[in-house]
Write a protein that holds these residues in place. Structure first.
Motif, PDB file in Angstrom:
ATOM      1  N   LYS A  36       0.830  -1.207   0.000  1.00 24.47           N
ATOM      2  CA  LYS A  36       0.000   0.000   0.000  1.00 24.47           C
ATOM      3  C   LYS A  36       0.864   1.256   0.000  1.00 24.47           C
ATOM      4  CE  LYS A  36      -4.085  -1.827   2.315  1.00 24.47           C
ATOM      5  NZ  LYS A  36      -4.906  -1.774   3.531  1.00 24.47           N
ATOM      6  N   GLU A  37       1.909   1.260   0.825  1.00 20.31           N
ATOM      7  CA  GLU A  37       2.783   2.424   0.904  1.00 20.31           C
ATOM      8  C   GLU A  37       3.531   2.631  -0.409  1.00 20.31           C
ATOM      9  OE1 GLU A  37       4.337   5.756   2.832  1.00 20.31           O
ATOM     10  OE2 GLU A  37       2.685   4.430   3.383  1.00 20.31           O
ATOM     11  N   ARG A  39       2.552   1.733  -3.422  1.00 17.92           N
ATOM     12  CA  ARG A  39       1.587   2.219  -4.402  1.00 17.92           C
ATOM     13  C   ARG A  39       1.327   3.719  -4.189  1.00 17.92           C
ATOM     14  NH1 ARG A  39      -3.205  -0.563  -3.270  1.00 17.92           N
ATOM     15  NH2 ARG A  39      -2.163  -2.417  -4.027  1.00 17.92           N
ATOM     16  N   HIS A  40       1.170   4.116  -2.935  1.00 17.78           N
ATOM     17  CA  HIS A  40       0.943   5.531  -2.617  1.00 17.78           C
ATOM     18  C   HIS A  40       2.128   6.389  -3.072  1.00 17.78           C
ATOM     19  CE1 HIS A  40       0.031   9.173  -0.420  1.00 17.78           C
ATOM     20  NE2 HIS A  40       1.189   9.078   0.205  1.00 17.78           N
ATOM     21  N   LEU A  43       2.240   6.789  -6.840  1.00 20.75           N
ATOM     22  CA  LEU A  43       1.222   7.736  -7.308  1.00 20.75           C
ATOM     23  C   LEU A  43       1.659   9.178  -7.040  1.00 20.75           C
ATOM     24  CD1 LEU A  43      -2.080   5.947  -6.224  1.00 20.75           C
ATOM     25  CD2 LEU A  43      -1.260   6.326  -8.548  1.00 20.75           C
ATOM     26  N   GLU A  44       2.241   9.427  -5.881  1.00 19.18           N
ATOM     27  CA  GLU A  44       2.712  10.778  -5.569  1.00 19.18           C
ATOM     28  C   GLU A  44       3.864  11.195  -6.479  1.00 19.18           C
ATOM     29  OE1 GLU A  44       1.455  13.085  -3.597  1.00 19.18           O
ATOM     30  OE2 GLU A  44      -0.168  11.741  -3.019  1.00 19.18           O
ATOM     31  N   TRP A  56       9.349  12.666  -2.534  1.00 23.54           N
ATOM     32  CA  TRP A  56       8.664  11.365  -2.614  1.00 23.54           C
ATOM     33  C   TRP A  56       9.629  10.265  -3.044  1.00 23.54           C
ATOM     34  CZ3 TRP A  56       4.650  11.154   0.162  1.00 23.54           C
ATOM     35  CH2 TRP A  56       3.800  12.236   0.282  1.00 23.54           C
TER      36      TRP A  56
END
Length: 73
Positions: A36-37, A39-40, A43-44, A56
């Protein structure tokens, strides 16, 4: 004597199984968080530019380095 040894081995097997299941569950929870991290962060990185993008990318590098045990970033 033989029955006592058999009982000890059975108890060790049960305790070992419980510990192994706990380790597997812990790893599964960590892996879910990691996915999850990651993927986040991806995206950022795609969303931003400039110095914010570098921020990022550094966070992503830290996340990837966190896989290595005993490694301080």
């Amino acid at each position: 004597m033989k029955n006592e040894m058999m009982l000890v081995w059975v108890l060790l097997g049960i305790i070992g199984t419980i510990v192994l299941i706990a380790i597997i569950i812990s790893f599964a929870e960590w892996f879910t968080f990691f996915k999850k991290e990651l993927r986040h962060l991806n995206l950022e990185i795609a969303r931003t530019d400039g110095s914010e993008k570098e921020h990022w990318k550094k966070r992503k590098k830290r996340l990837l380095l966190s896989i290595i045990p005993f490694f301080r970033y």
